[in-house]
Write a protein that holds these residues in place. Structure first.
Motif, PDB file in Angstrom:
ATOM      1  N   GLY A  34       0.807  -1.205  -0.055  1.00 20.72           N
ATOM      2  CA  GLY A  34      -0.055  -0.085   0.017  1.00 20.72           C
ATOM      3  C   GLY A  34       0.705   1.356   0.043  1.00 20.72           C
ATOM      4  O   GLY A  34       2.002   1.230   0.076  1.00 20.72           O
ATOM      5  N   GLU A  35       0.045   2.416  -0.365  1.00 18.61           N
ATOM      6  CA  GLU A  35       0.790   3.538  -0.219  1.00 18.61           C
ATOM      7  C   GLU A  35      -0.115   4.658   0.513  1.00 18.61           C
ATOM      8  O   GLU A  35      -1.260   4.794   0.372  1.00 18.61           O
ATOM      9  CB  GLU A  35       1.440   3.855  -1.534  1.00 18.61           C
ATOM     10  CG  GLU A  35       0.191   4.472  -2.534  1.00 18.61           C
ATOM     11  CD  GLU A  35       0.698   4.858  -3.926  1.00 18.61           C
ATOM     12  OE1 GLU A  35       1.597   4.928  -4.075  1.00 18.61           O
ATOM     13  OE2 GLU A  35      -0.236   5.087  -4.781  1.00 18.61           O
ATOM     14  N   ARG A  36       0.642   5.265   1.445  1.00 23.82           N
ATOM     15  CA  ARG A  36      -0.234   6.436   1.921  1.00 23.82           C
ATOM     16  C   ARG A  36      -0.231   7.608   1.002  1.00 23.82           C
ATOM     17  O   ARG A  36       0.398   8.014   0.493  1.00 23.82           O
ATOM     18  CB  ARG A  36       0.656   7.005   3.264  1.00 23.82           C
ATOM     19  CG  ARG A  36      -0.221   8.010   4.073  1.00 23.82           C
ATOM     20  CD  ARG A  36       0.487   8.562   4.919  1.00 23.82           C
ATOM     21  NE  ARG A  36       1.666   8.911   4.577  1.00 23.82           N
ATOM     22  CZ  ARG A  36       2.302  10.341   4.774  1.00 23.82           C
ATOM     23  NH1 ARG A  36       1.701  11.302   5.339  1.00 23.82           N
ATOM     24  NH2 ARG A  36       3.820  10.554   4.520  1.00 23.82           N
ATOM     25  N   TRP A  37      -1.739   7.930   0.935  1.00 24.90           N
ATOM     26  CA  TRP A  37      -2.234   8.862  -0.181  1.00 24.90           C
ATOM     27  C   TRP A  37      -2.830  10.228   0.424  1.00 24.90           C
ATOM     28  O   TRP A  37      -2.758  11.295  -0.049  1.00 24.90           O
ATOM     29  CB  TRP A  37      -2.909   8.402  -1.118  1.00 24.90           C
ATOM     30  CG  TRP A  37      -4.201   8.057  -0.799  1.00 24.90           C
ATOM     31  CD1 TRP A  37      -4.537   6.629  -0.455  1.00 24.90           C
ATOM     32  CD2 TRP A  37      -5.402   8.776  -0.563  1.00 24.90           C
ATOM     33  NE1 TRP A  37      -5.780   6.529   0.062  1.00 24.90           N
ATOM     34  CE2 TRP A  37      -6.625   7.851  -0.230  1.00 24.90           C
ATOM     35  CE3 TRP A  37      -5.653   9.997  -0.726  1.00 24.90           C
ATOM     36  CZ2 TRP A  37      -7.880   8.291  -0.230  1.00 24.90           C
ATOM     37  CZ3 TRP A  37      -7.346  10.358  -0.602  1.00 24.90           C
ATOM     38  CH2 TRP A  37      -8.134   9.252  -0.247  1.00 24.90           C
ATOM     39  N   ALA A  38      -3.076  10.069   1.691  1.00 29.29           N
ATOM     40  CA  ALA A  38      -3.676  11.324   2.527  1.00 29.29           C
ATOM     41  C   ALA A  38      -3.494  11.069   3.977  1.00 29.29           C
ATOM     42  O   ALA A  38      -3.618  10.020   4.350  1.00 29.29           O
ATOM     43  CB  ALA A  38      -5.065  11.532   2.080  1.00 29.29           C
ATOM     44  N   GLU A  39      -3.816  12.345   4.891  1.00 36.96           N
ATOM     45  CA  GLU A  39      -3.829  12.225   6.222  1.00 36.96           C
ATOM     46  C   GLU A  39      -5.326  13.159   6.521  1.00 36.96           C
ATOM     47  O   GLU A  39      -4.975  14.203   5.950  1.00 36.96           O
ATOM     48  CB  GLU A  39      -2.513  12.720   6.938  1.00 36.96           C
ATOM     49  CG  GLU A  39      -1.428  11.974   6.836  1.00 36.96           C
ATOM     50  CD  GLU A  39      -1.389  10.697   7.546  1.00 36.96           C
ATOM     51  OE1 GLU A  39      -1.873  10.709   8.460  1.00 36.96           O
ATOM     52  OE2 GLU A  39      -0.509   9.744   7.279  1.00 36.96           O
ATOM     53  N   LEU A  40      -6.136  12.677   7.290  1.00 32.42           N
ATOM     54  CA  LEU A  40      -7.133  13.378   7.686  1.00 32.42           C
ATOM     55  C   LEU A  40      -7.073  13.902   9.190  1.00 32.42           C
ATOM     56  O   LEU A  40      -7.001  13.009  10.042  1.00 32.42           O
ATOM     57  CB  LEU A  40      -8.495  12.136   7.456  1.00 32.42           C
ATOM     58  CG  LEU A  40      -9.725  12.636   7.883  1.00 32.42           C
ATOM     59  CD1 LEU A  40     -10.252  14.002   7.293  1.00 32.42           C
ATOM     60  CD2 LEU A  40     -11.072  11.893   8.035  1.00 32.42           C
ATOM     61  N   LEU A  41      -6.764  15.077   9.121  1.00 33.71           N
ATOM     62  CA  LEU A  41      -6.512  15.745  10.558  1.00 33.71           C
ATOM     63  C   LEU A  41      -7.841  16.160  11.109  1.00 33.71           C
ATOM     64  O   LEU A  41      -8.831  16.126  10.638  1.00 33.71           O
ATOM     65  CB  LEU A  41      -5.852  16.979  10.141  1.00 33.71           C
ATOM     66  CG  LEU A  41      -4.681  17.235   9.313  1.00 33.71           C
ATOM     67  CD1 LEU A  41      -4.274  18.352   9.287  1.00 33.71           C
ATOM     68  CD2 LEU A  41      -3.734  16.152   9.965  1.00 33.71           C
ATOM     69  N   HIS A  42      -7.973  15.622  12.440  1.00 39.51           N
ATOM     70  CA  HIS A  42      -8.952  15.828  13.276  1.00 39.51           C
ATOM     71  C   HIS A  42      -8.386  16.055  14.828  1.00 39.51           C
ATOM     72  O   HIS A  42      -7.561  15.987  15.248  1.00 39.51           O
ATOM     73  CB  HIS A  42      -9.951  14.507  13.385  1.00 39.51           C
ATOM     74  CG  HIS A  42      -9.254  13.400  14.069  1.00 39.51           C
ATOM     75  ND1 HIS A  42      -9.632  12.986  15.304  1.00 39.51           N
ATOM     76  CD2 HIS A  42      -8.482  12.446  13.577  1.00 39.51           C
ATOM     77  CE1 HIS A  42      -8.556  12.076  15.502  1.00 39.51           C
ATOM     78  NE2 HIS A  42      -8.142  11.685  14.391  1.00 39.51           N
ATOM     79  N   ASP A  43      -9.585  16.566  15.679  1.00 41.24           N
ATOM     80  CA  ASP A  43      -9.315  17.046  17.235  1.00 41.24           C
ATOM     81  C   ASP A  43      -9.823  16.077  18.017  1.00 41.24           C
ATOM     82  O   ASP A  43     -10.245  16.441  19.226  1.00 41.24           O
ATOM     83  CB  ASP A  43      -9.713  18.347  17.307  1.00 41.24           C
ATOM     84  CG  ASP A  43      -8.923  19.586  16.410  1.00 41.24           C
ATOM     85  OD1 ASP A  43      -7.980  19.330  16.570  1.00 41.24           O
ATOM     86  OD2 ASP A  43      -9.702  20.315  15.908  1.00 41.24           O
TER      87      ASP A  43
END
Length: 114
Positions: A34-43
């Motif tokens: 697999g390859e990381r394609w995004a990071e979803l930021l949250h609090d």
């Protein structure tokens, strides 16, 4: 491990969910990973559980300026006690944003549905 009489404190804070893409040939055992394609930021602090719902939730972009198509919904039970539900944009739409910004991977923040 389990600790008797342990307590749990709800904690929020900045965190990110790594979104990975696995190509069909890799998923079928044909090699590669697999390859990381995004990071979803949250609090929401730590994420205790995730549920993915692509069926019936995909939608093409309506064609307006800055609109993204949707590939499905992602729900996260977070350590701050909240459940967040995001409509995730299509991979191709996010890849287009990353390429236009000259990025290798994309970090983004979505407003959870209420």
């Amino acid at each position: 491990t389990h600790v008797s009489d342990a307590t749990h404190e709800l904690r929020g804070g900045s965190n990110a969910l790594g979104l990975w893409r696995v190509r069909p040939e890799a998923a079928a055992g044909g090699g590669g990973g697999g390859e990381r394609w995004a990071e979803l930021l949250h609090d929401g602090g730590g994420v205790l559980d995730l549920e993915w719902c692509p069926s019936g939730n995909a939608a093409a972009a309506a064609g307006g300026e800055g609109e993204l198509g949707r590939m499905g919904l992602l729900a996260a039970a977070c350590a701050d006690g909240a459940i967040r539900v995001w409509a995730l944009p299509r991979v191709a739409d996010l890849a287009g944003l990353a390429a236009s910004a000259g990025a290798v991977a994309l970090w983004f923040r979505l407003t959870p549905a209420r």
